[in-house]
Design a protein around this motif. Structure first.
Motif, PDB file in Angstrom:
ATOM      1  N   TRP A  19       1.125  -1.375   0.133  1.00 27.28           N
ATOM      2  CA  TRP A  19      -0.016   0.067   0.100  1.00 27.28           C
ATOM      3  C   TRP A  19       0.904   1.289  -0.266  1.00 27.28           C
ATOM      4  N   PRO A  20       1.133   0.951  -1.108  1.00 28.46           N
ATOM      5  CA  PRO A  20       2.047   2.905  -1.328  1.00 28.46           C
ATOM      6  C   PRO A  20       1.909   4.664  -0.853  1.00 28.46           C
ATOM      7  N   THR A  21       2.442   4.821   0.075  1.00 27.54           N
ATOM      8  CA  THR A  21       1.827   6.558   0.233  1.00 27.54           C
ATOM      9  C   THR A  21       1.983   7.178  -1.104  1.00 27.54           C
ATOM     10  N   ARG A  22       0.923   7.841  -1.448  1.00 31.02           N
ATOM     11  CA  ARG A  22       0.685   8.700  -2.128  1.00 31.02           C
ATOM     12  C   ARG A  22       0.742  10.072  -1.950  1.00 31.02           C
ATOM     13  N   ASN A  23       1.367  10.959  -2.644  1.00 31.36           N
ATOM     14  CA  ASN A  23       1.485  12.656  -3.070  1.00 31.36           C
ATOM     15  C   ASN A  23       0.940  12.925  -2.427  1.00 31.36           C
ATOM     16  N   GLU A  24      -0.807  13.054  -2.389  1.00 35.45           N
ATOM     17  CA  GLU A  24      -1.920  14.159  -2.116  1.00 35.45           C
ATOM     18  C   GLU A  24      -2.246  13.150  -0.480  1.00 35.45           C
ATOM     19  N   LEU A  27      -5.221  11.348   1.347  1.00 33.66           N
ATOM     20  CA  LEU A  27      -4.891   9.543   1.434  1.00 33.66           C
ATOM     21  C   LEU A  27      -4.162   9.422   1.939  1.00 33.66           C
ATOM     22  N   ALA A  28      -3.425  10.535   2.205  1.00 29.81           N
ATOM     23  CA  ALA A  28      -1.830   9.479   3.246  1.00 29.81           C
ATOM     24  C   ALA A  28      -2.068   9.495   4.581  1.00 29.81           C
ATOM     25  N   ARG A  31      -4.560   6.910   4.398  1.00 28.74           N
ATOM     26  CA  ARG A  31      -3.562   5.614   5.123  1.00 28.74           C
ATOM     27  C   ARG A  31      -3.195   5.265   6.538  1.00 28.74           C
TER      28      ARG A  31
END
Length: 206
Positions: A19-24, A27-28, A31
């Protein structure tokens, strides 16, 4: 000529790959909240799976703590364990043998207080080592989990030595957990190896 600070290389953790970290930012944050909630819930459940002992009950928490640190990384893993400790400090019955009427800050002064703070230290250590790739090879992950358990037991023993004579602290806080520590270390290693094996296979087939 100036020499900049050397930065240690960081590897993606297991959760970071799945579950990669998003730039937004939104969303981060979502998560992090979800993973911290799941982790603290697992810690609470593992606290209730226990073998009663006179001073410090034997639970599955150390296994869960090490796996959270190793799969989340030091920041998220540390934050998750800190959230769990905060829940207990606020009076939620998340610790072993804690009905609501005795949960709260006073619990940390009891015989298990050192182990609880050891959880936080171990999660940070596990996360730091995992981010340097220690979670991916059999020998390294075995050493990594051994170190994690040693951190927890050392912290617990130090606090018990304040409450009890040193010999008594050793006999009730360390000796009863030696065999289980070996078993839980082996189980943690097996789970990490299996998780990485599945993840690698999934990555190749994608």
């Amino acid at each position: 000529m100036s020499i900049g600070a050397t930065t240690l290389p960081s590897s993606p953790t297991l959760v970071g790959l799945l579950w990669p970290t998003r730039n937004e930012a939104g969303l981060a944050a979502l998560r992090a909240i979800v993973l911290m909630a799941v982790g603290s819930a697992l810690l609470t459940i593992s606290a209730k799976v226990q073998v009663p002992l006179p001073f410090v009950p034997m639970t599955m928490q150390t296994l869960v703590v090490l796996l959270i640190g190793a799969t989340y990384g030091w920041r998220l893993g540390g934050a998750t364990v800190a959230l769990y400790l905060l829940q207990g400090a606020l009076g939620m019955p998340v610790f072993a043998n804690t009905p609501p009427m005795i949960a709260g800050p006073a619990y940390f002064a009891g015989p298990t207080g050192g182990f609880l703070f050891g959880f936080l230290a171990a999660a940070l250590v596990m996360g730091f080592m995992a981010e340097r790739g220690w979670d991916r090879s059999l020998l390294r992950v075995a050493l990594m989990m051994t170190i994690g358990h040693a951190v927890i037991l050392f912290a617990g023993f130090c606090w018990l030595s304040v409450l009890l004579p040193v010999a008594k602290a050793w006999s009730v806080g360390i000796v009863p957990f030696i065999a289980a520590t070996f078993v839980k270390t082996a189980l943690a290693v097996a789970l990490m190896q299996a998780a990485w094996s599945i993840t690698r296979r999934g990555g190749k087939s994608a």
